[in-house]
Each structure stands twice: as structure tokens, then as C-alpha cells.
Design an enzyme around this catalytic site. Sequence first.
Site, short mmCIF file in Angstrom:
data_model
loop_
_atom_site.label_atom_id
_atom_site.label_comp_id
_atom_site.label_asym_id
_atom_site.label_seq_id
_atom_site.Cartn_x
_atom_site.Cartn_y
_atom_site.Cartn_z
N ASP A 147 0.83 -1.35 -0.15
CA ASP A 147 0.09 0.07 -0.12
C ASP A 147 0.60 1.14 0.20
O ASP A 147 0.50 2.21 1.20
CB ASP A 147 -1.04 0.12 1.06
CG ASP A 147 -1.70 1.01 1.08
OD1 ASP A 147 -2.39 1.42 2.34
OD2 ASP A 147 -2.23 1.07 0.06
N GLU B 233 1.49 -0.26 14.22
CA GLU B 233 0.43 0.14 13.31
C GLU B 233 -0.72 -0.32 13.88
O GLU B 233 -1.24 -1.08 14.44
CB GLU B 233 0.63 -0.74 11.39
CG GLU B 233 1.72 -0.13 10.68
CD GLU B 233 1.46 -1.33 9.26
OE1 GLU B 233 -0.04 -0.80 9.07
OE2 GLU B 233 1.84 -1.43 8.74
N TYR C 84 -6.33 -3.20 13.48
CA TYR C 84 -6.82 -2.24 12.92
C TYR C 84 -8.37 -2.61 13.01
O TYR C 84 -8.96 -1.94 12.67
CB TYR C 84 -6.81 -1.68 11.72
CG TYR C 84 -5.60 -1.49 10.76
CD1 TYR C 84 -4.81 -1.94 10.49
CD2 TYR C 84 -5.59 -0.09 10.73
CE1 TYR C 84 -3.46 -1.35 10.08
CE2 TYR C 84 -4.86 0.69 10.40
CZ TYR C 84 -3.77 -0.54 9.99
OH TYR C 84 -1.83 0.37 9.49
N GLU D 191 3.97 -7.26 7.76
CA GLU D 191 2.79 -8.13 7.31
C GLU D 191 2.83 -9.90 6.21
O GLU D 191 2.13 -9.29 5.39
CB GLU D 191 1.57 -7.50 6.84
CG GLU D 191 1.43 -6.41 7.90
CD GLU D 191 0.22 -5.16 6.75
OE1 GLU D 191 0.06 -4.99 6.29
OE2 GLU D 191 -0.40 -4.94 8.20
C1 LIG Z 1 -7.74 -6.21 5.96
C2 LIG Z 1 -6.57 -5.94 6.92
C3 LIG Z 1 -5.74 -5.39 6.62
C4 LIG Z 1 -4.18 -3.91 7.32
C5 LIG Z 1 -3.20 -3.75 6.88
C6 LIG Z 1 -2.81 -2.65 7.23
C7 LIG Z 1 -2.19 -2.17 6.11
N1 LIG Z 1 -0.55 -2.60 7.00
C8 LIG Z 1 0.19 -1.96 5.94
C9 LIG Z 1 0.28 -0.39 5.43
O1 LIG Z 1 1.59 -0.71 4.28
C10 LIG Z 1 -1.00 -0.11 4.74
O2 LIG Z 1 -0.62 1.10 4.27
C11 LIG Z 1 -1.61 -0.22 6.03
C12 LIG Z 1 -3.39 0.07 5.72
O3 LIG Z 1 -4.08 -0.51 4.95
O4 LIG Z 1 -3.11 1.63 5.96
#
Ligand SMILES: CCCCCC[C@@H]1NC[C@@H](O)[C@H](O)[C@H]1C(=O)O
Length: 617
Positions: A179, A523, A488, A428
Site C-alpha cells: 500500500d 501499526e 485495525y 505483514e
Molecule cells: C485487512 C486488514 C489489512 C490491514 C493492513 C493495513 C496496512 N498495513 C501496511 C501498510 O503499508 C498499509 O498502509 C496499511 C493500511 O492499509 O493502511
Amino acid sequence: MLYPQTNDARLVFSLDGVWDFKTAGETDYPTEWTSAALPEPIPMAVPGSYNDQNDMTDLYDVYGWVVYQRTFSLPERTIEGQRVVLRFDAATHAADVYLNGEKLGSHKGGFLPFEFDVTGKVKAGDNLLAVAIDNRINQSTLPIGNEGNVAFFGSDNAGIPSVEAGKRWAKPQNRPNFDFFNFAGLNRHVELYTTPETYIADVAVTTKSVTEGLGEGETGPATIGYEVTLGGEFAAKRDDHVTVTIQDEFGNTVATATGAKGEITLPAAHLWNPGAAYLYTAHVDLAGFAESESDEYDQTFGIRTVEVKDQKFLINGKPFYFKGFGKHEDSYFHGRGTDQLLNVKDVSLIHWLNANSFRTSHYPYAENMYDLCDREGIVIIDETPAVGMSWPQYTNKPLFEHHQQVIRDMIARDKNHPSVVMWSLANEPWYDQGGEKSESALKYFTPLYELAHEVDPQNRPVTIVCCQNDYTKDLVTRTMDVVCLNRYYGWYNLSGDLDAACYALNYELDWWEKIGKPVMFTEYGADTMEGVHGTHGKMWSEEYQRDYFARIDAEIDKRPWFIGEQLWNFADFVTIQGTMRVEGNRKGILTRDRQPKMAAHFLRDRWAKIPNFGYKG
Ligand SMILES: CCCCCC[C@@H]1NC[C@@H](O)[C@H](O)[C@H]1C(=O)O
């Protein structure tokens, strides 16, 4: 790998500036562009991503090769009898390098330095340097590119005949399985440098012991280790010609030693601490029998220890609490290009926020940012570009070998920075599918964990950053020195419901409590459009982002083994275009032009009350 330095024995010539540039093909580039002037080139500034530098053509959609070219001239007296090296601080993602029409070699990997010995190849007078760069990513590169037609968070209506026909017809493009926008090119500095023919090839400094419990400004005995590696024709016979002089931050000599390897005890050492940096210099001198064998190099370092013990992260024996974020190298016009002014501004904002650390998500950053953090007392978790991995990669042997090399190169480059306190093997990787898929991930990452510990002279803690996953089936995260969670709750799941989010978070933390490792967030966050408000802050509003952190932080405060909060993200940043992104990812607590959202003020106040040490006892 030492950073180029000018001194009595060495010279550095910058090759930054405006180069000639031309896009080439998806799979190759014209050979004549490597040995003769580019036909109708456009100007391209180096360092800097090429994507945002020209509006006459859409360089965001480049897929494949581009060619950079420049000439440079050197006076005979500066290269005669010298070893001459051409160094790229990075070239994203793969590069073929030509000097005066001769191919010097290639490099794969877009975020770490590489160099070529051009002694006898570079000439006095004009030289032609051509660099072909490939921006393609796939299932065998780091970061990972999808080879289908959908990127991370890309949208699709698979199976519909017209959509499938359109996907087959579409021109090939990069489909990042990550991302952030795939900015590419000569993103960092390019330089030529000279050394004597027998030279100092590497310097490693480690902290063997310190006096723990020193207050700010107090000194006490400390022992450091050092190892100097020589290179060149007489390297094997000159170890006893090495002298190391330790200078304090005022340049006063506080100790000397002879020999290429040894230990030095300082009776009154100043320790490097988060928020209270103290830098020494190891002045290394190689006194050969002739000028061609006499070299010198100044290596800054900080005296500090790092250790994970009893579910605490100890720096100089004191329990440290991480306050900060994941960042990106990302800015208007520069793309991922190194920008020292922005680094200085970002460090000032880290101080303004009362933060103390960040993770180099999701790739090693440019060296000058680590130097800045060394002097500013900011703590770094240093991460490889391994982002977007999943189980097909865990049996990909060429990728595993490339990942090993990336770990070796990152640690070789960053090993002396006191700001770097932990290595992150990946961001991740998807590895919670259970059964043999989870097992294959463990087989892939365990040797990498061991390699990082093995090749780091300071033997720092090693981690991996795991995404929102089924933690009961994730066999890898629990084996690391620190459990780093990207979670998240309240955004990607239980969206908008912070009560349920807190419940679910505690449900998971109860599970981690049994694992007995220190745990931190690397994060957590919520996309937020500046200027969107509500009396009952809903998702995307500034109030929701503030409430999100207020609620989640109140829960982690209850866990003594929760050792840090690095949120996502320091600032908004650009991603691929898509239905989930509005000019990129908006989870920044600052806008992309570094203006604070409401949550930034909340966090600045919260972090002002959280000490660097002892927050959880
Ligand atoms: C479905 C759950 C995935 C969560 C993933 C969350 C992501 N982690 C890695 C970062 O590089 C992304 O920007 C972050 C997001 O999307 O803002």
C-alpha cells in the site's frame, strides 16, 4: 559498507544533478543508449523518483525500463594511483550500470547501496555514465508485485466476461501487493569516491558494557569493541598498522588503541539515550609504508546497550516505551527521492509530537535519516523491503536467497547507528492459513531471524511485523524477540464501533499475555480527511481518528507487557489509484504537506506525559 567520506586520504565527487532521461521498453532498453547520447532525452533530477518530475508524459504508469545518462569529468591528479569507486545509495528496483559503454554490472533491490570499483575504467576528462533501471515488481522481488491484474486493495469484478476481456486487453502495469506508490528511479545520491589502493573497507563498533542507571549527563565506565576490516593489495599484512582514536563530541581524544580489532574501556563514558544523544567518533588511521597504503576514516557511534528481558525492551538497562509511528519516504514532487530538508522537518515534527521512535516502513531509508536520528536521539526499527509476501513465496528459493542478501546488506550498512535498536524482517507477511502453509512460513522466517542475529555485531533484537491475522494460527510472530502487531480494530473490522473494537483488542491481548513476550503496536490507525468533522465523529472525520487513538491507547495502558505504540501513519502518503484511496492513504496524523490533524494534538499531549523509560514500571 562505509559511507563515502572526504578527508586527507579520500575524495568524494557527487554525481547528483540533472541527468538525461528516457523511458525504454517493458523488457529491455536499446543497447546504443548505454554508450552514446540519448536521443531526445528529457531532464531528470537526481536524487528523486522520476514519476512526478514531468507532466508532458504520465511517468506514473511506467512499467519496465528507463535509462538515465550523464557525463562527468575528472582531473588526472585526483585519480592517479587511487582506487576509484562508483556508488549508488540506491536504484529502484533493478539497475544495469555502464561506464564509457562498458557494462560494470547489475544490482537487484531498490533500497540499499551498491558500488563498482572503476579504477582504471574511469578516465581523466569526460566519462559517459548510463544507468538502466527496471521498476517492475513481481512474486520474486522485494517488495512483492502481484502478477495478476489486481493490486493490494485493488478492486475487481472477476469472472464477468467483459471485465476479463478488458483485463486481458489492458496494457501491463505494476500491481503492487503493498500500500504505497511504486516510486522508482535514482531515488538517492550517486557518487564517485577515491581511496588509497590499500584501504579501510569497514568499521564495526559495539558496546560491550555500560554503567547502568546513569542520569542524564552523568558518566561512568563503559567498554566498547571495535573491528576494522582492510581491503586492497596489502590488506592482509597491515592489521598492526591500524590506530583507533576515540574522540568525544567536542573532538577531544579520550582513548586510543592499536590493531585492527580490540576493546577499549572509557572510564567516564557518556551514553547514547533516546532524547539524550551523545555521539563519539572512532578515528581510524591506516599508516602504510607508502601513501597508496595510508588511509583514514571517521566512524561516529553511540555507546548504548539494547536487550529484551522479562517482557521489557531495555536500552542501557532501562525499560524503554516506543512512542511514534510507521513512516514513508514520500513527498510531493520528490516521490521517494531522498530530501534532507524534509528529513530535518520530519525530525522536528517527531520532537513536536513528543514522539521518540519510528519504523522505516517498509524498506531501509536513506542513510542520512539514520545519521540525523543518531544525533537527535530518535529510536529506529529498521525494516527490509519484504512487504506483500504470502505462502507461495515461502518455498521460493531464489526469493529466500535475495531476502538473505537484503538482510546482510541492511545490517552491514546500518550496524553502527545507535538509533537502530531492532531489525524487522518483513511487514505483514500473510502466514495464518494454518496447517502446512503456516508451517512453511515458519521454515522460511526462522533462518532469517537467526541470520539477522548472526550478522549483527551488536546482536540487536529481531522482529517481524504481523498484520491483522488469526494469531492462533500464526506460528512466526510468537517466535520473535518482540511481538509487533499491526491491528485495525475499529477500522478494517468492527468499523466505526470503538466499543466492539476495544472488546476485540482485549480478547486478543488476553491471548498474547500467555505467550510471555513483550508486545507493541507497529501499526494502528484510521483514514482521516482533514476538515471532515462531526459532533459524534464518524469514520474519516478528524474526531474519529482522535477518539480511535484515545480509546485504543486507554486499553493498552492496562497491559504492563505492552511496550510501545507506533501508529499508522506519521503522514498521509501516495499509493496506487483505487477505490480505497483518495490521493493515497489518509491514515496520517499529519497531512502529506505535514500539517497536523486533530489526532496529532491529542497524541502530542498524551506523549508529553509518557516518559521514554519506566512508563510501565
Ligand atoms: C485487512 C486488514 C489489512 C490491514 C493492513 C493495513 C496496512 N498495513 C501496511 C501498510 O503499508 C498499509 O498502509 C496499511 C493500511 O492499509 O493502511
